[in-house]
Enzyme design. Sequence first.
Site, PDB file in Angstrom:
ATOM      1  N   LYS A 115       5.959  12.873   9.178  1.00  0.00           N
ATOM      2  CA  LYS A 115       5.565  13.867   8.602  1.00  0.00           C
ATOM      3  C   LYS A 115       5.268  14.970   8.586  1.00  0.00           C
ATOM      4  O   LYS A 115       5.853  16.270   7.714  1.00  0.00           O
ATOM      5  CB  LYS A 115       4.035  12.979   7.891  1.00  0.00           C
ATOM      6  CG  LYS A 115       3.586  12.201   6.794  1.00  0.00           C
ATOM      7  CD  LYS A 115       2.044  11.980   6.624  1.00  0.00           C
ATOM      8  CE  LYS A 115       2.056  10.573   5.639  1.00  0.00           C
ATOM      9  NZ  LYS A 115       0.815  10.397   5.341  1.00  0.00           N
ATOM     10  N   LYS A 207      11.724   3.007   2.964  1.00  0.00           N
ATOM     11  CA  LYS A 207      10.650   2.632   2.302  1.00  0.00           C
ATOM     12  C   LYS A 207       9.669   2.783   1.365  1.00  0.00           C
ATOM     13  O   LYS A 207      10.201   4.741   0.876  1.00  0.00           O
ATOM     14  CB  LYS A 207       9.365   3.249   3.108  1.00  0.00           C
ATOM     15  CG  LYS A 207       8.066   1.856   3.040  1.00  0.00           C
ATOM     16  CD  LYS A 207       6.692   2.737   4.159  1.00  0.00           C
ATOM     17  CE  LYS A 207       6.170   4.614   3.746  1.00  0.00           C
ATOM     18  NZ  LYS A 207       4.860   4.715   4.379  1.00  0.00           N
ATOM     19  N   LYS A 210       5.141   7.195  -2.712  1.00  0.00           N
ATOM     20  CA  LYS A 210       5.074   8.045  -3.501  1.00  0.00           C
ATOM     21  C   LYS A 210       5.436   9.403  -3.769  1.00  0.00           C
ATOM     22  O   LYS A 210       5.654   9.888  -4.315  1.00  0.00           O
ATOM     23  CB  LYS A 210       3.147   8.663  -3.193  1.00  0.00           C
ATOM     24  CG  LYS A 210       2.396   7.303  -3.508  1.00  0.00           C
ATOM     25  CD  LYS A 210       0.739   7.960  -2.312  1.00  0.00           C
ATOM     26  CE  LYS A 210      -0.024   6.595  -2.456  1.00  0.00           C
ATOM     27  NZ  LYS A 210      -1.350   6.396  -2.268  1.00  0.00           N
TER      28      LYS A 210
HETATM   29  P1  TYM Z   1      -1.646   4.836   1.558  1.00  0.00           P
HETATM   30  O1  TYM Z   1      -3.085   5.798   0.488  1.00  0.00           O
HETATM   31  O2  TYM Z   1      -0.486   5.521   2.169  1.00  0.00           O
HETATM   32  O3  TYM Z   1      -1.143   2.895   1.229  1.00  0.00           O
HETATM   33  C1  TYM Z   1      -1.884   1.842   1.222  1.00  0.00           C
HETATM   34  C2  TYM Z   1      -1.810   1.224   1.891  1.00  0.00           C
HETATM   35  O4  TYM Z   1      -0.154   0.806   0.488  1.00  0.00           O
HETATM   36  C3  TYM Z   1       0.349  -0.054   1.452  1.00  0.00           C
HETATM   37  N1  TYM Z   1       1.599   0.428   1.718  1.00  0.00           N
HETATM   38  C4  TYM Z   1       2.857  -0.108   1.874  1.00  0.00           C
HETATM   39  N2  TYM Z   1       2.962  -1.973   1.574  1.00  0.00           N
HETATM   40  C5  TYM Z   1       3.998  -2.022   1.864  1.00  0.00           C
HETATM   41  N3  TYM Z   1       5.209  -1.653   1.382  1.00  0.00           N
HETATM   42  C6  TYM Z   1       5.232   0.375   1.316  1.00  0.00           C
HETATM   43  N4  TYM Z   1       6.325   0.528   0.538  1.00  0.00           N
HETATM   44  C7  TYM Z   1       3.318   0.810   1.105  1.00  0.00           C
HETATM   45  N5  TYM Z   1       3.319   1.868   0.612  1.00  0.00           N
HETATM   46  C8  TYM Z   1       1.848   1.954   1.095  1.00  0.00           C
HETATM   47  C9  TYM Z   1       0.171   0.764   2.553  1.00  0.00           C
HETATM   48  O5  TYM Z   1       0.420   0.218   4.231  1.00  0.00           O
HETATM   49  C10 TYM Z   1      -1.440   0.813   3.437  1.00  0.00           C
HETATM   50  O6  TYM Z   1      -2.289   0.019   3.419  1.00  0.00           O
HETATM   51  N6  TYM Z   1      -3.745   5.597   6.559  1.00  0.00           N
HETATM   52  C11 TYM Z   1      -3.668   4.675   4.731  1.00  0.00           C
HETATM   53  C12 TYM Z   1      -5.144   4.791   4.243  1.00  0.00           C
HETATM   54  C13 TYM Z   1      -5.935   4.903   5.164  1.00  0.00           C
HETATM   55  C14 TYM Z   1      -6.953   3.562   5.486  1.00  0.00           C
HETATM   56  C15 TYM Z   1      -7.702   3.327   6.754  1.00  0.00           C
HETATM   57  C16 TYM Z   1      -6.230   1.920   5.666  1.00  0.00           C
HETATM   58  C17 TYM Z   1      -7.139   5.148   6.158  1.00  0.00           C
HETATM   59  N7  TYM Z   1      -7.917   4.571   6.727  1.00  0.00           N
HETATM   60  C18 TYM Z   1      -8.853   2.454   7.356  1.00  0.00           C
HETATM   61  C19 TYM Z   1      -6.976   0.924   6.212  1.00  0.00           C
HETATM   62  C20 TYM Z   1      -8.056   1.424   6.975  1.00  0.00           C
HETATM   63  C21 TYM Z   1      -2.986   5.163   4.687  1.00  0.00           C
HETATM   64  O7  TYM Z   1      -2.246   6.368   4.226  1.00  0.00           O
HETATM   65  O8  TYM Z   1      -2.270   4.065   3.113  1.00  0.00           O
END
Ligand code: TYM
Length: 344
Positions: A115, A207, A210
């Site tokens: 990032k 991957k 968004k």
């Molecule tokens: P975020 O918002 O990027 O994504 C949300 C969830 O979606 C999953 N994900 C995917 N899974 C499979 N294939 C993909 N291409 C894909 N893109 C996204 C992510 O793995 C996630 O589970 N840091 C985290 C949010 C967060 C969090 C937490 C998660 C903040 N605090 C505590 C668990 C526990 C994030 O940015 O997810």
Amino acid sequence: MPEFQPRVFSGVQPTGNLHLGNYLGAITKFVALQETHDCIYCVVDLHAITVPQNPAELKASIREVTAAFLAAGIDAKKHIVFNQSQVSEHAELAWVLNCVARLGWLTRMTQFKEKAGKDRENVSVGLYAYPILMAADILVYRATHVPVGEDQKQHLELARDIAQKFNLDFGEEIVALGHGDAFFPLPEPLIQGPATRVMSLRDGTKKMSKSDPSDYSRINLSDDADTIAQKIRKAKTDPEPLPREVEGLAKRPEAENLVGIFAALEGRSKAEVLEAYGGGNFSTFKSALIDLTVAKLTPIGEAMAKLAQDQAHIDAVLEDGAARARVLAAETMKAVKDIVGFVR
Ligand code: TYM
């Protein structure tokens, strides 16, 4: 380790479109775990501002992710759905954990490296400290299980390291205050099934995300049937027919991705999907994949659009969830203050 009460926590960032990766990697798991666990699902708005956000759009995105949770089948009455900034204990515990985690641990985080890119001196301190806030999100509820996609694995390992170091650093106090030999559980990542890493429809080595500039790289939860069909028809493939065995997907990232998506949407394994479609061409398979994706996703998109018209309802869900989350988080913070040695 004492026996911790099993509890699920996970979060999704309110930044732009939710896509099929979020749905298959995380949200479908959130829905399933409701049957067996007490669950807390959080719209992590504090995480979102680690990169610049437009405040009006941020508000809309927080409500949109909430709507997606509800539309996908999360029961906000039986479980807890809320946005992170309404429970100040997340930020409060994050500060304490900032003082437990080591700088070197953060420097190894690959997501930060990706990032921040080349402009590292210029990104926010928040982006660097992000995984510590993530650990606080989980640990403030002393959650034991965390369903996430594969991309969050390293952050979860860090959360376990932080929990363990806290337990060791304050071991004497933890025992003296009657918490047994560990205050925080070591949270277990739940990363399972055929679509833990959904890839871009344009490039099977990247991957689905968004932030990809091409909307054709992803399927959004809000896409209508025509858009879904068009995106899948245009999805990159290779010239060979589909293999009959899973081993045949090696070195064929696009084929592997589409088969994985199909399997996850249908609740089958990749091997079962290949039993049905192996040996056939992509166009037949893609037609079936279009039907399946449309059948699974469009009802969610439609329910989201309906919920979006009732902002008062969404806001009430978040407020109610935050009130219940706060009770649990406050209890943890009180204990943490006693352990660390603050006067309260
Ligand atoms: P975020 O918002 O990027 O994504 C949300 C969830 O979606 C999953 N994900 C995917 N899974 C499979 N294939 C993909 N291409 C894909 N893109 C996204 C992510 O793995 C996630 O589970 N840091 C985290 C949010 C967060 C969090 C937490 C998660 C903040 N605090 C505590 C668990 C526990 C994030 O940015 O997810």
